[in-house]
Design a protein around this motif. Structure first.
Motif, short mmCIF file in Angstrom:
data_model
loop_
_atom_site.label_atom_id
_atom_site.label_comp_id
_atom_site.label_asym_id
_atom_site.label_seq_id
_atom_site.Cartn_x
_atom_site.Cartn_y
_atom_site.Cartn_z
N ALA A 156 0.82 -1.17 -0.02
CA ALA A 156 0.01 0.00 0.01
C ALA A 156 0.84 1.47 0.01
CB ALA A 156 -1.01 0.25 1.39
N GLU A 157 1.94 1.17 0.72
CA GLU A 157 2.77 2.28 0.96
C GLU A 157 3.59 2.60 -0.50
OE1 GLU A 157 4.74 5.69 2.17
OE2 GLU A 157 3.45 4.66 3.18
N GLU A 158 4.17 1.52 -1.21
CA GLU A 158 4.72 1.74 -2.47
C GLU A 158 3.55 2.22 -3.52
OE1 GLU A 158 7.44 -0.90 -5.42
OE2 GLU A 158 7.14 -1.53 -3.47
N LEU A 159 2.45 1.61 -3.42
CA LEU A 159 1.49 2.11 -4.42
C LEU A 159 1.16 3.59 -4.21
CD1 LEU A 159 -0.67 1.23 -6.39
CD2 LEU A 159 -2.23 0.56 -4.59
N ALA A 160 0.81 3.94 -2.99
CA ALA A 160 0.53 5.50 -2.87
C ALA A 160 1.77 6.30 -3.33
CB ALA A 160 0.23 5.63 -1.19
N VAL A 184 -8.82 7.26 -8.75
CA VAL A 184 -9.21 6.59 -7.42
C VAL A 184 -8.44 5.02 -7.37
CG1 VAL A 184 -11.02 5.56 -6.01
CG2 VAL A 184 -11.29 7.69 -7.22
N VAL A 185 -7.61 4.68 -6.44
CA VAL A 185 -7.05 3.48 -6.18
C VAL A 185 -7.42 2.89 -4.93
CG1 VAL A 185 -5.09 2.07 -6.18
CG2 VAL A 185 -5.19 4.47 -7.71
N GLY A 186 -8.03 1.53 -4.91
CA GLY A 186 -8.43 1.06 -3.53
C GLY A 186 -7.82 -0.50 -3.51
N LEU A 187 -7.94 -0.75 -2.35
CA LEU A 187 -7.27 -2.12 -1.90
C LEU A 187 -7.95 -2.59 -0.67
CD1 LEU A 187 -4.83 -4.12 -2.11
CD2 LEU A 187 -3.74 -2.96 -0.18
N HIS A 188 -8.77 -3.71 -0.96
CA HIS A 188 -9.65 -4.45 0.08
C HIS A 188 -9.55 -5.79 -0.08
CE1 HIS A 188 -12.52 -5.75 -2.96
NE2 HIS A 188 -12.22 -4.50 -3.74
N GLN A 189 -9.83 -6.16 1.02
CA GLN A 189 -9.88 -7.92 0.94
C GLN A 189 -10.78 -8.54 0.32
OE1 GLN A 189 -9.55 -9.43 5.06
NE2 GLN A 189 -10.58 -11.48 4.59
N ILE A 190 -10.96 -9.41 -0.30
CA ILE A 190 -12.06 -10.12 -1.09
C ILE A 190 -12.85 -11.01 -0.05
CG2 ILE A 190 -12.67 -11.61 -3.09
CD1 ILE A 190 -10.17 -11.05 -4.15
N PRO A 191 -14.14 -10.41 -0.04
CA PRO A 191 -14.91 -11.29 1.05
C PRO A 191 -15.08 -12.79 0.73
CG PRO A 191 -15.95 -9.15 0.30
CD PRO A 191 -14.80 -9.44 -0.60
N ALA A 192 -15.09 -13.68 1.62
CA ALA A 192 -15.20 -15.11 1.91
C ALA A 192 -16.09 -15.52 2.77
CB ALA A 192 -13.82 -15.68 1.76
N VAL A 193 -16.73 -16.49 2.46
CA VAL A 193 -17.69 -17.26 3.60
C VAL A 193 -17.33 -18.70 3.78
CG1 VAL A 193 -20.20 -17.70 3.91
CG2 VAL A 193 -19.44 -15.85 2.42
N GLN A 194 -17.10 -18.64 5.29
CA GLN A 194 -16.68 -20.07 6.03
C GLN A 194 -17.96 -20.51 6.29
OE1 GLN A 194 -14.09 -21.37 6.16
NE2 GLN A 194 -12.29 -20.01 5.79
N PRO A 195 -18.00 -21.94 6.59
CA PRO A 195 -19.30 -22.37 7.16
C PRO A 195 -19.72 -21.85 8.68
CG PRO A 195 -17.87 -24.07 6.35
CD PRO A 195 -17.04 -22.93 6.46
N ALA A 213 -8.56 0.58 -10.07
CA ALA A 213 -8.21 2.18 -10.41
C ALA A 213 -9.20 2.48 -11.40
CB ALA A 213 -6.78 2.30 -10.63
N GLY A 214 -9.49 3.78 -11.60
CA GLY A 214 -10.21 4.32 -12.53
C GLY A 214 -10.21 5.72 -12.86
N ALA A 215 -10.15 6.48 -13.87
CA ALA A 215 -10.12 7.57 -14.21
C ALA A 215 -11.50 8.30 -14.72
CB ALA A 215 -9.09 7.98 -15.37
N GLY A 216 -11.74 9.43 -14.10
CA GLY A 216 -12.84 10.05 -14.57
C GLY A 216 -13.00 10.50 -15.80
N ALA A 217 -14.08 11.05 -16.42
CA ALA A 217 -14.12 11.59 -17.98
C ALA A 217 -14.93 12.57 -17.93
CB ALA A 217 -14.82 10.09 -18.81
N GLY A 235 -9.28 16.97 -9.20
CA GLY A 235 -7.89 16.32 -9.51
C GLY A 235 -7.85 14.96 -8.90
N ALA A 236 -6.62 14.41 -8.93
CA ALA A 236 -6.34 13.17 -8.11
C ALA A 236 -6.21 13.13 -6.84
CB ALA A 236 -5.12 12.51 -8.92
N ALA A 237 -6.96 12.26 -6.18
CA ALA A 237 -6.70 11.96 -4.65
C ALA A 237 -5.70 11.15 -4.28
CB ALA A 237 -8.11 11.84 -4.11
N THR A 238 -4.55 11.19 -3.52
CA THR A 238 -3.79 10.22 -3.44
C THR A 238 -3.37 10.36 -1.97
OG1 THR A 238 -1.89 11.73 -3.73
CG2 THR A 238 -2.61 10.57 -5.67
#
Length: 246
Positions: A156-160, A184-195, A213-217, A235-238
Motif C-alpha cells: 500500500a505504501e509503495e502504491l501510494a 481512485v485506487v482502492g485495496l480491499h480484502q475479497i469477502p469470503a464465506v466460511q461455514p 483504479a479508475g479515471a473520471g471522464a 484532480g487526483a486524490a492520493t
C-alpha cells in the motif's frame, strides 16, 4: 442493449426495486411480449402488462417490435440494459461524501469513494448517451495475495508513492484548456464465506485482496473532444488530506 445502465431518478430506482419488476427486467434480457412473460413467469398477463408499462415509463424497458397476430398487435419489449446500478445520487441528501472524513485506512472512506465513482461516471454516461458521445475512462482490476499484513502495508505504501509520483509528474494546474480527472485506487480484502459465517464477512484478516483504479471522464455535454479526452470535478486524490495535488 447496454451492458450496464445507471439509474439516477428516484422513481426509476423505486420501480426497479419492486420484486415483480426486477424479475421482469431479468426476463427481458431476451425480448418478450406480455403473453410470453406471463407463460414464462407463471403470472397473469394483465399484471405483466401493468408492470411493463411502469418499467417503460421509467426508461427501464423499451419496445423492441410490434407483431400482428390475426386481429391483435403483439408488443415485444426488451430491457434497456443487461444490468443496472442505482446511483448514490438517488439518495442525494444522505449520499456518501468522501471529503467529510478522508482516511486511507478506512473501509467506509473507500466505500464513499466507490459511491462517488458510481455517481460521477453514471452522470457522464447519461450525458454522453444523450449527446451521442463516448466517455473517456480507464480502469484496472487486479488481485494480489499477501503473505502477511506487513507485506500488505508495504504494498500500500509503495502504491501510494507511485501514484503520488505520477500525479505530480503529469498534473498541470495552469494548462490552457486542461481537463481535470479523478484517479481512485482502492485495496480491499475479497469477502469470503466460511461455514457458519455471515455472508460477506471476511474469513481471514490476512486473506486475499483486490485492487482497482479508475479515471473520471468528460462532463456531460462537454465539447467536441469528449470522445478523446475526459475530466471529472476534481484532480487526483492520493492521500487522506490531499483531495487535489499540489
Amino acid at each position: 442493449m447496454l451492458e450496464v445502465a445507471v439509474i439516477e431518478e428516484p422513481a426509476a430506482a423505486e420501480a426497479s426495486l419492486d420484486p415483480m419488476r426486477s424479475r421482469l427486467l431479468a426476463a427481458l434480457a431476451e425480448p418478450g411480449s406480455a403473453a410470453m412473460l406471463a407463460a414464462r413467469l407463471g403470472l397473469p398477463r394483465q399484471k405483466i402488462n401493468y408492470h411493463l408499462k411502469e418499467l417503460e415509463r421509467h426508461g427501464l424497458v423499451e419496445l423492441a417490435e410490434e407483431r400482428r397476430k390475426g386481429n391483435v398487435t403483439e408488443r415485444v419489449y426488451r430491457a434497456t440494459a443487461a444490468s443496472y446500478v442505482i446511483s448514490p445520487g438517488v439518495l442525494a441528501a444522505v449520499s456518501p461524501d468522501p471529503a467529510r472524513s478522508p482516511d486511507q485506512l478506512s473501509a467506509r472512506w473507500l466505500l464513499a469513494l466507490g459511491s462517488r465513482l458510481v455517481q460521477e461516471v453514471g452522470s457522464l454516461l447519461t450525458g454522453a448517451s444523450r449527446a451521442r458521445r463516448r466517455v473517456a475512462t480507464f480502469g484496472i482490476d487486479a488481485q494480489v495475495r499477501f503473505a502477511s499484513a506487513a507485506d500488505r502495508a508495504a504494498f500500500a505504501e509503495e502504491l501510494a508513492q507511485s501514484v503520488a509520483t505520477l500525479v505530480s509528474r503529469y498534473h498541470d494546474e495552469s494548462a490552457p484548456g486542461g481537463r481535470d480527472h479523478r484517479v481512485v485506487v482502492g485495496l480491499h480484502q475479497i469477502p469470503a464465506v466460511q461455514p457458519g459465517a455471515e455472508a460477506g464477512a471476511p474469513a481471514d484478516a490476512e486473506a486475499g485482496a483486490g485492487a482497482a483504479a479508475g479515471a473520471g471522464a468528460e462532463p456531460a455535454g462537454a465539447g467536441p473532444e469528449a470522445d478523446a479526452t475526459g475530466s471529472a470535478a476534481e484532480g487526483a486524490a492520493t492521500a487522506p488530506n490531499q483531495e487535489k495535488p499540489r
